[in-house]
Scaffold this motif. Structure first.
Motif, short mmCIF file in Angstrom:
data_model
loop_
_atom_site.label_atom_id
_atom_site.label_comp_id
_atom_site.label_asym_id
_atom_site.label_seq_id
_atom_site.Cartn_x
_atom_site.Cartn_y
_atom_site.Cartn_z
N CYS A 110 45.62 17.01 48.42
CA CYS A 110 45.58 15.55 48.39
C CYS A 110 44.58 14.98 47.39
O CYS A 110 43.44 15.44 47.29
N SER A 115 47.43 21.88 52.84
CA SER A 115 47.97 20.53 52.71
C SER A 115 46.87 19.53 52.38
O SER A 115 47.02 18.67 51.49
N LYS A 116 45.76 19.62 53.10
CA LYS A 116 44.64 18.71 52.86
C LYS A 116 44.07 18.90 51.46
O LYS A 116 43.70 17.92 50.79
N CYS A 150 49.51 14.48 48.10
CA CYS A 150 49.53 15.39 49.25
C CYS A 150 50.88 16.10 49.41
O CYS A 150 51.94 15.47 49.29
N THR A 172 47.44 23.57 57.39
CA THR A 172 46.69 22.31 57.34
C THR A 172 45.66 22.31 56.22
O THR A 172 45.48 21.30 55.52
#
Length: 484
Positions: free
Chosen positions: A259, A255-256, A268, A252
């Motif tokens: 972005c 991935s964040k 993203c 997570t």
């Protein structure tokens, strides 16, 4: 009495005229020089001193001193006269040269002149530098510098490197088409202290911005993108806390960080795409250390093959990277950090492989506070040596994606490679991101015979014991005090 005989007193540098000296020359002056009465006549350098005035040499020396002529030594520094051109006018006779009777100087020549010349060159160069600097300053002040107007047009990504000065950032902005000149950015940020505190990383800017607009946008927190901090204890999957809140895992977080919104397009990289990349990627190409490649493939779940191989710290993720580019950057950076923490093929726990040492470090990280790292490490080593099960709640909670908590009896009964209540030895992979301190504890455990520990203080410290009876007493005491 003849005019020339009115004063027959001997003078320095003059003798009395005798009658047999012949007729007097024509003494009509052509250029009268005023006489200086206050000081004795000077002598030509190298000539013999004049006769003492009115008295013996001893009286002269008594009045003027034995070193009366020493002041003339400075003339010795003059260069020879041979370099001067001679007169070519045939109507003028060459003046008779007077032989220089000075004794030959011994030793090295004087250095006064050279020293003065060197100082002169230094002074001249200093003046030139000051003039050049003044000219440049004057040029920029008078003629100005290129600058756009307005707040810009399209989005563009600009990277700031560690240690970049304001001028260096201005040059990067100019190269990216953000400002018309680096000077425009530097001038606009001269009185803004936030500019000097800009950190390395990626910034979303716009093309053709004025210097002032570029400064205002760059210091805005929303402009900085792609930076993520991965802390010790984190695992790849998210962790659900007892109150229901979710602590983001490595997937997570990465991935964040990927972005950003560039001209209306999101950059993203979804979590699912990162998972699939790890499951199918060539670990060698990703940059996994050679000693970890073979054991990492034995992970119970392929999407956890990189567990423990991501080091804690700050990462600058470039928005727009593919999943593979992103993971390659993170894994290679982590490999360097793990090596710097002291873990390598040559540096590992006693009787352990580097990968096993990393597994031990990850369990230490999940089970203890930093002050107890060395002792927890010793308990793990002692239990392995005694062929005892580790019986660590942290390994069961890892599979359940929970923080380290006391496990229930039914949870401890479930079979699985990470259930250290059922299995002997270490888990197949690390169970978290280990800190450098945890790695050091795994490399060099504290000396001791402990086989048991239990958290017995509210600050997280544990009590360590050798026998099971001692361990049970420590648990009861902690329960009475509301700690355990």
């Amino acid at each position: 009495m003849p005019a020339y005989a009115q004063d027959e007193t001997p003078r320095p540098g003059r003798r009395r005229r005798r009658e047999d000296d012949g007729p007097l020359p024509d003494e009509r002056p052509t250029d009268v020089l005023p006489a200086i009465q206050e000081a004795p006549l000077a002598r030509r350098p190298g000539a013999a001193p004049s006769s003492p005035p009115q008295g013996s040499e001893e009286e002269y020396n008594e009045i003027f001193g034995d070193d009366a002529y020493d002041d003339y030594d400075e003339y010795d520094d003059y260069e020879d006269y041979e370099d001067y051109e001679e007169y070519d006018d045939e109507d003028r006779a060459e003046p008779e040269r007077i032989e220089d009777e000075r004794p030959e100087r011994q030793g090295p020549p004087p250095k006064k002149r050279k020293k003065k010349r060197a100082l002169g060159w230094i002074a001249a160069l200093t003046v030139l530098v000051l003039l050049a600097g003044g000219a440049y300053y004057g040029f920029t002040e008078i003629f100005g510098y290129d600058d756009y107007e307005g707040t810009g047009e399209s989005d563009v990504l600009v990277q700031v490197e560690k240690g970049d000065s304001t001028s260096a950032i201005g040059n990067r902005l100019q190269a990216a088409g953000v400002v018309a000149s680096g000077k425009a950015f530097v001038k606009a940020g001269e009185d803004n202290t936030a500019v000097s505190r800009l950190q390395q990383g990626y910034y979303v800017m716009k093309t053709k911005m004025s210097g002032a607009s570029a400064v205002e946008k760059m210091i805005a927190p929303a402009s900085k993108v792609g930076q993520v901090e991965i802390r010790p204890y984190t695992q790849f999957h998210d962790i659900t806390q007892p109150d229901g809140k979710v602590t983001p895992g490595v997937y997570t977080l990465l991935s964040k960080a990927s972005c950003a919104d560039l001209n209306g397009t999101s950059t993203c990289v979804p979590v699912e795409e990162l998972r699939k990349t790890i499951e199918n990627a060539d670990l060698v190409k990703l940059g996994v250390p050679a000693w970890a490649i073979e054991p990492a493939t034995k992970a119970e779940h392929k999407d956890r093959r990189l567990e423990g191989l991501i080091a804690p710290g700050i990462y600058d993720i470039k928005p727009g990277w593919t999943a593979e580019e992103l993971l390659t950057y993170v894994v290679k950076t982590s490999a360097d950090r793990i090596l710097n923490a002291g873990l390598s093929e040559q540096s590992k726990g006693e009787g352990k492989t580097p990968y096993e040492t990393l597994v031990i470090a990850s369990i230490i990280e999940r089970e203890a506070v930093k002050a107890d790292f060395g002792k927890i490490s010793r308990v793990i080593y002692n239990r392995i040596d005694e062929k005892m099960r580790l019986e660590m709640d942290s390994t069961i909670n890892y599979v359940l994606d929970r923080p380290t908590l006391l496990t229930k009896p039914e949870e401890r009964e479930k079979a699985g490679a990470y259930n250290t209540y059922k299995s002997v030895g270490l888990t197949p992979t690390p169970i978290a991101v280990p800190s450098a301190e945890a790695i050091q504890a795994a490399l060099k455990p504290t000396a001791g015979e402990w086989l048991f520990f239990v958290k017995c203080e509210k600050n997280g410290l544990s009590c360590f014991t050798v026998t099971n009876d001692e361990h049970n007493k420590a648990k009861l005491d902690a329960q009475r005090r509301g700690v355990y």
